[in-house]
Design a protein around this motif. Structure first.
Motif, PDB file in Angstrom:
ATOM      1  N   GLY A 283       0.797  -1.213   0.000  1.00 50.29           N
ATOM      2  CA  GLY A 283       0.000   0.000   0.000  1.00 50.29           C
ATOM      3  C   GLY A 283       0.827   1.259   0.000  1.00 50.29           C
ATOM      4  O   GLY A 283       1.930   1.307   0.566  1.00 50.29           O
ATOM      5  N   CYS A 284       0.288   2.304  -0.634  1.00 49.12           N
ATOM      6  CA  CYS A 284       0.929   3.613  -0.632  1.00 49.12           C
ATOM      7  C   CYS A 284      -0.150   4.682  -0.725  1.00 49.12           C
ATOM      8  O   CYS A 284      -1.285   4.409  -1.103  1.00 49.12           O
ATOM      9  CB  CYS A 284       1.908   3.752  -1.788  1.00 49.12           C
TER      10      CYS A 284
ATOM     11  N   LYS B  87      -1.278  -0.937  -4.025  1.00 47.15           N
ATOM     12  CA  LYS B  87      -2.583  -0.556  -3.493  1.00 47.15           C
ATOM     13  C   LYS B  87      -2.538   0.940  -3.155  1.00 47.15           C
ATOM     14  O   LYS B  87      -1.587   1.390  -2.501  1.00 47.15           O
ATOM     15  CB  LYS B  87      -2.900  -1.371  -2.239  1.00 47.15           C
ATOM     16  N   PHE B  88      -3.506   1.692  -3.619  1.00 49.52           N
ATOM     17  CA  PHE B  88      -3.616   3.114  -3.278  1.00 49.52           C
ATOM     18  C   PHE B  88      -4.677   3.246  -2.202  1.00 49.52           C
ATOM     19  O   PHE B  88      -5.863   3.040  -2.463  1.00 49.52           O
ATOM     20  CB  PHE B  88      -3.968   3.913  -4.528  1.00 49.52           C
ATOM     21  N   PHE B  89      -4.243   3.590  -0.988  1.00 46.69           N
ATOM     22  CA  PHE B  89      -5.157   3.586   0.166  1.00 46.69           C
ATOM     23  C   PHE B  89      -4.786   4.687   1.161  1.00 46.69           C
ATOM     24  O   PHE B  89      -3.608   4.898   1.424  1.00 46.69           O
ATOM     25  CB  PHE B  89      -5.088   2.216   0.861  1.00 46.69           C
ATOM     26  N   PRO B  90      -5.793   5.339   1.769  1.00 47.50           N
ATOM     27  CA  PRO B  90      -7.219   5.305   1.426  1.00 47.50           C
ATOM     28  C   PRO B  90      -7.496   6.252   0.256  1.00 47.50           C
ATOM     29  O   PRO B  90      -7.278   7.458   0.338  1.00 47.50           O
ATOM     30  CB  PRO B  90      -7.894   5.764   2.703  1.00 47.50           C
TER      31      PRO B  90
ATOM     32  N   THR C 105      -8.370   1.644  -3.073  1.00 42.72           N
ATOM     33  CA  THR C 105      -9.264   1.074  -2.066  1.00 42.72           C
ATOM     34  C   THR C 105      -9.515   2.121  -0.988  1.00 42.72           C
ATOM     35  O   THR C 105      -8.624   2.892  -0.660  1.00 42.72           O
ATOM     36  CB  THR C 105      -8.631  -0.174  -1.426  1.00 42.72           C
ATOM     37  N   GLY C 106     -10.711   2.123  -0.450  1.00 41.15           N
ATOM     38  CA  GLY C 106     -11.030   3.057   0.621  1.00 41.15           C
ATOM     39  C   GLY C 106     -12.022   4.104   0.160  1.00 41.15           C
ATOM     40  O   GLY C 106     -11.663   5.022  -0.579  1.00 41.15           O
TER      41      GLY C 106
ATOM     42  N   PHE D 185      -7.052  10.586  -0.131  1.00 38.14           N
ATOM     43  CA  PHE D 185      -5.801  11.114  -0.674  1.00 38.14           C
ATOM     44  C   PHE D 185      -5.887  11.517  -2.149  1.00 38.14           C
ATOM     45  O   PHE D 185      -4.888  11.497  -2.856  1.00 38.14           O
ATOM     46  CB  PHE D 185      -4.674  10.102  -0.468  1.00 38.14           C
ATOM     47  N   GLY D 186      -7.058  11.894  -2.620  1.00 40.58           N
ATOM     48  CA  GLY D 186      -7.136  12.484  -3.947  1.00 40.58           C
ATOM     49  C   GLY D 186      -7.870  11.674  -4.990  1.00 40.58           C
ATOM     50  O   GLY D 186      -8.120  12.171  -6.087  1.00 40.58           O
ATOM     51  N   GLY D 187      -8.183  10.411  -4.696  1.00 39.08           N
ATOM     52  CA  GLY D 187      -8.990   9.610  -5.609  1.00 39.08           C
ATOM     53  C   GLY D 187      -8.471   9.565  -7.034  1.00 39.08           C
ATOM     54  O   GLY D 187      -7.279   9.385  -7.279  1.00 39.08           O
TER      55      GLY D 187
END
Length: 213
Positions: free
Chosen positions: A114-115, A133-136, A161-162, A140-142
């Motif tokens: 994750g990052c 993984k881009f979380f959350p 994710t998130g 953090f900018g979607g």
């Protein structure tokens, strides 16, 4: 590492959503995995947030060969070894320190670390991780973050994710660096606890129909 990255990407392409699941009762694990496979979402992330999680991973790995069981919320080296022993096919982390990244690089199974920042993504890429993984994501900018990061780091792919649901998922899946999203809406804890696996099959099929077109 390259082979592991390719394996992660192949898993990500099996369905538009990776259900992120919290299991309170390990006896629900096998029927849950079977329901998700039937619904067209064979990859399931079991979060290590409950005492039942490790046994749930073990049971799915043994009893549902068509499922790709991932161990989520892995945050230390001891858990890395434990989930490998339990039969997990991949590891997912919510975030990744430098020390944890070094441990994950030596893991026996593929890892999606994750990052949430460009610096974290760059450091993971330098260690050989190219599927992250881009979380959350929603915090953090979607989609804006993912569009921006694709410029300097076009070789990376992300599973955001998130805060993602059936309505917002299509916006993510149109991006070139997003093969899938992670979400809890496909297998809510209340439905798992109630044993409503027919309902989960329907949610999974609805997600596949809408997100795969």
């Amino acid at each position: 590492m390259k082979t592991k990255v390719q394996t992660i990407i192949s898993y990500a392409k099996l369905g538009p959503v990776i259900p992120v699941v919290t299991i309170n009762d390990a006896s629900k694990a096998v029927p849950l995995a079977e329901a998700l496979v039937e619904g067209g979402l064979p990859v399931v992330e079991i979060t290590l947030r409950t005492g039942a999680a490790m046994e749930a991973i073990r049971q799915i790995a043994k009893a549902v060969p068509k499922a790709v069981v991932a161990a989520g919320t892995v945050i230390n080296a001891e858990q890395v070894m434990a989930v490998v022993d339990a039969g997990a096919k991949m590891i997912v982390t919510p975030g990744t320190t430098h020390r944890m990244a070094e441990v994950l690089a030596e893991a026996a199974i593929p890892v999606m670390p994750g990052c949430s920042t460009p610096s974290e993504a760059l450091e993971l890429a330098q260690l050989g991780f190219e599927a992250l993984k881009f979380f959350p994501a929603s915090v953090f900018g979607g989609t804006s973050w993912l569009k921006a990061i694709n410029g300097p780091l076009p070789h990376l792919t992300f599973c955001p994710t998130g805060g993602i649901d059936l309505n917002s998922a299509p916006d993510y899946l149109t991006l070139p660096n997003v093969p899938c999203v992670g979400g809890t809406w496909v297998a809510p804890s209340k439905m798992i606890d109630a044993g409503d696996f027919d309902g989960i099959v329907k949610l999974a099929k609805d997600a596949v129909a809408k997100l795969r077109g």
